[in-house]
Motif scaffolding. Sequence first.
Motif, PDB file in Angstrom:
ATOM      1  N   VAL A 171     -20.449   9.793  -1.817  1.00 32.83           N
ATOM      2  CA  VAL A 171     -21.766   9.490  -1.249  1.00 32.83           C
ATOM      3  C   VAL A 171     -22.048   9.646   0.304  1.00 32.83           C
ATOM      4  N   PRO A 172     -23.196   9.872   0.674  1.00 34.29           N
ATOM      5  CA  PRO A 172     -23.412  10.542   2.150  1.00 34.29           C
ATOM      6  C   PRO A 172     -23.168   9.357   3.178  1.00 34.29           C
ATOM      7  N   ASP A 173     -23.509   7.938   2.842  1.00 29.10           N
ATOM      8  CA  ASP A 173     -23.243   7.069   4.003  1.00 29.10           C
ATOM      9  C   ASP A 173     -21.921   6.409   3.938  1.00 29.10           C
ATOM     10  N   LEU A 174     -20.900   6.848   3.314  1.00 28.09           N
ATOM     11  CA  LEU A 174     -19.563   6.470   3.403  1.00 28.09           C
ATOM     12  C   LEU A 174     -19.023   6.889   4.499  1.00 28.09           C
ATOM     13  N   ASP A 175     -18.175   5.988   5.362  1.00 27.99           N
ATOM     14  CA  ASP A 175     -17.498   6.130   6.407  1.00 27.99           C
ATOM     15  C   ASP A 175     -16.108   6.840   6.162  1.00 27.99           C
ATOM     16  N   PRO A 176     -15.802   8.110   6.449  1.00 27.07           N
ATOM     17  CA  PRO A 176     -14.548   8.687   6.226  1.00 27.07           C
ATOM     18  C   PRO A 176     -13.503   7.926   6.627  1.00 27.07           C
ATOM     19  N   TRP A 177     -13.253   7.220   7.903  1.00 29.60           N
ATOM     20  CA  TRP A 177     -12.029   6.760   8.525  1.00 29.60           C
ATOM     21  C   TRP A 177     -11.644   5.571   7.773  1.00 29.60           C
ATOM     22  N   PRO A 178     -12.540   4.404   7.556  1.00 31.38           N
ATOM     23  CA  PRO A 178     -11.887   3.341   6.955  1.00 31.38           C
ATOM     24  C   PRO A 178     -11.224   4.138   5.340  1.00 31.38           C
ATOM     25  N   ALA A 179     -11.910   4.819   4.910  1.00 32.80           N
ATOM     26  CA  ALA A 179     -11.344   5.515   3.552  1.00 32.80           C
ATOM     27  C   ALA A 179     -10.104   6.104   3.747  1.00 32.80           C
ATOM     28  N   ALA A 180      -9.920   6.710   4.948  1.00 31.04           N
ATOM     29  CA  ALA A 180      -8.555   7.711   5.259  1.00 31.04           C
ATOM     30  C   ALA A 180      -7.518   6.569   5.441  1.00 31.04           C
ATOM     31  N   VAL A 181      -7.808   5.438   6.115  1.00 32.19           N
ATOM     32  CA  VAL A 181      -6.809   4.371   6.460  1.00 32.19           C
ATOM     33  C   VAL A 181      -6.413   3.983   5.220  1.00 32.19           C
ATOM     34  N   ARG A 182      -7.073   3.641   4.389  1.00 29.96           N
ATOM     35  CA  ARG A 182      -6.920   2.956   2.927  1.00 29.96           C
ATOM     36  C   ARG A 182      -5.932   3.842   2.244  1.00 29.96           C
ATOM     37  N   LEU A 183      -6.453   5.198   2.268  1.00 31.37           N
ATOM     38  CA  LEU A 183      -5.582   6.054   1.249  1.00 31.37           C
ATOM     39  C   LEU A 183      -4.418   6.616   2.005  1.00 31.37           C
ATOM     40  N   ALA A 184      -4.244   6.237   3.054  1.00 33.11           N
ATOM     41  CA  ALA A 184      -2.883   6.677   3.680  1.00 33.11           C
ATOM     42  C   ALA A 184      -1.972   5.240   3.471  1.00 33.11           C
ATOM     43  N   ALA A 185      -2.725   4.125   3.512  1.00 31.73           N
ATOM     44  CA  ALA A 185      -2.070   2.898   3.210  1.00 31.73           C
ATOM     45  C   ALA A 185      -1.318   3.022   1.953  1.00 31.73           C
ATOM     46  N   VAL A 186      -2.255   3.322   0.999  1.00 33.85           N
ATOM     47  CA  VAL A 186      -1.809   3.589  -0.585  1.00 33.85           C
ATOM     48  C   VAL A 186      -0.660   4.406  -0.697  1.00 33.85           C
ATOM     49  N   ALA A 187      -0.596   5.484  -0.357  1.00 36.97           N
ATOM     50  CA  ALA A 187       0.402   6.416  -0.211  1.00 36.97           C
ATOM     51  C   ALA A 187       1.714   6.041   0.478  1.00 36.97           C
ATOM     52  N   GLU A 188       1.621   5.337   1.664  1.00 39.34           N
ATOM     53  CA  GLU A 188       2.890   4.770   2.470  1.00 39.34           C
ATOM     54  C   GLU A 188       3.422   3.772   1.347  1.00 39.34           C
ATOM     55  N   GLY A 189       2.602   2.820   1.055  1.00 39.40           N
ATOM     56  CA  GLY A 189       3.075   1.627   0.269  1.00 39.40           C
ATOM     57  C   GLY A 189       3.583   2.240  -1.081  1.00 39.40           C
ATOM     58  N   LEU A 190       3.011   3.254  -1.663  1.00 40.10           N
ATOM     59  CA  LEU A 190       3.208   3.804  -3.158  1.00 40.10           C
ATOM     60  C   LEU A 190       4.594   4.497  -2.708  1.00 40.10           C
ATOM     61  N   ALA A 191       4.956   4.894  -1.965  1.00 37.98           N
ATOM     62  CA  ALA A 191       6.141   5.755  -1.740  1.00 37.98           C
ATOM     63  C   ALA A 191       7.540   4.861  -1.636  1.00 37.98           C
ATOM     64  N   THR A 192       6.988   3.678  -1.101  1.00 41.09           N
ATOM     65  CA  THR A 192       8.050   2.717  -0.896  1.00 41.09           C
ATOM     66  C   THR A 192       8.317   1.989  -2.107  1.00 41.09           C
ATOM     67  N   GLN A 193       7.373   1.615  -2.707  1.00 43.63           N
ATOM     68  CA  GLN A 193       7.612   1.175  -4.259  1.00 43.63           C
ATOM     69  C   GLN A 193       8.498   2.037  -4.881  1.00 43.63           C
ATOM     70  N   VAL A 194       8.018   3.372  -5.181  1.00 44.65           N
ATOM     71  CA  VAL A 194       8.705   4.294  -6.014  1.00 44.65           C
ATOM     72  C   VAL A 194      10.105   4.696  -5.687  1.00 44.65           C
ATOM     73  N   TYR A 195      10.333   4.610  -4.188  1.00 40.83           N
ATOM     74  CA  TYR A 195      11.529   4.854  -3.736  1.00 40.83           C
ATOM     75  C   TYR A 195      12.547   3.587  -4.146  1.00 40.83           C
ATOM     76  N   ARG A 196      12.285   2.453  -4.333  1.00 40.96           N
ATOM     77  CA  ARG A 196      12.941   1.205  -4.631  1.00 40.96           C
ATOM     78  C   ARG A 196      13.101   1.320  -6.067  1.00 40.96           C
ATOM     79  N   ASP A 197      12.092   2.035  -6.949  1.00 38.49           N
ATOM     80  CA  ASP A 197      12.257   1.798  -8.241  1.00 38.49           C
ATOM     81  C   ASP A 197      11.866   3.264  -8.765  1.00 38.49           C
ATOM     82  N   PRO A 198      12.861   4.155  -8.757  1.00 41.22           N
ATOM     83  CA  PRO A 198      12.646   5.515  -8.913  1.00 41.22           C
ATOM     84  C   PRO A 198      12.269   5.847 -10.612  1.00 41.22           C
ATOM     85  N   SER A 199      12.670   4.936 -11.333  1.00 44.56           N
ATOM     86  CA  SER A 199      12.592   4.844 -12.741  1.00 44.56           C
ATOM     87  C   SER A 199      11.150   4.439 -13.281  1.00 44.56           C
ATOM     88  N   GLY A 200      10.375   3.800 -12.347  1.00 47.38           N
ATOM     89  CA  GLY A 200       9.170   3.113 -12.792  1.00 47.38           C
ATOM     90  C   GLY A 200       9.257   1.604 -12.958  1.00 47.38           C
TER      91      GLY A 200
END
Length: 216
Positions: free
Chosen positions: A153-182
């Motif tokens: 949508v046109p009025d969405l600010d890209p920067w908070p969205a980018a921070v959120r997506l980066a945080a998700v990727a970083e946190g998810l990477a840690t979770q998967v590393y700890r439990d590689p089988s799922g």
Amino acid sequence: MPRTADHEERRRQIAAAVCELISEGGLDAVTVARTAASAGISVGLVQHYFRTKDEMLLHAFRYASSRIRSRIEERIRAGIQHRRPISRVLAEAMAELIPLDETRRTEFRVARAFAGRALDVPALAEVDSETARALRDDLAQAVHNGKECGEVVPDLDPWPAAVRLAAVAEGLATQVYRDPSGVNGIPATALSASIIDAELAVVFTGECRQYVAGST
């Protein structure tokens, strides 16, 4: 082989050796002698290229980061070629940050070792911060591009969205590393894909006009 090419190949050998040592035994396993043995070169040659362990670690981190970057760029090229929506390309790119195979697990360990060492070394901390900022920049640009083509949508600010997506990727990477089988019977690959898709769905809520049949 030209001298410059030989120089870069030696540095690549050393970086690969450092990554392997970190993957097998953590940062404490990295010494000049072990790095030389793993790379198949002399201790003197390692010391010729890198004066300190921190210099070797920095180069290894950049080496691992460049491999991730290369895979992401290939995903982007393929996405453009096959006219995939930005959200799909971004999902595939984010998955390259998750340690779902041995290559990415090694890269994750190198990144974590580097980040830990960076807590005490300002020069490394700046590189760590620059790398994180570059990821946020890339994500923000993807969201901005999504706004232009109609996926966001046109009025969405890209920067908070980018921070959120980066945080998700970083946190998810840690979770998967700890439990590689799922988790709870859900394979790590499927779990990662569902989480990434759910987060992207919050941001990319529209349809790309560029790929709509009959659009100009």
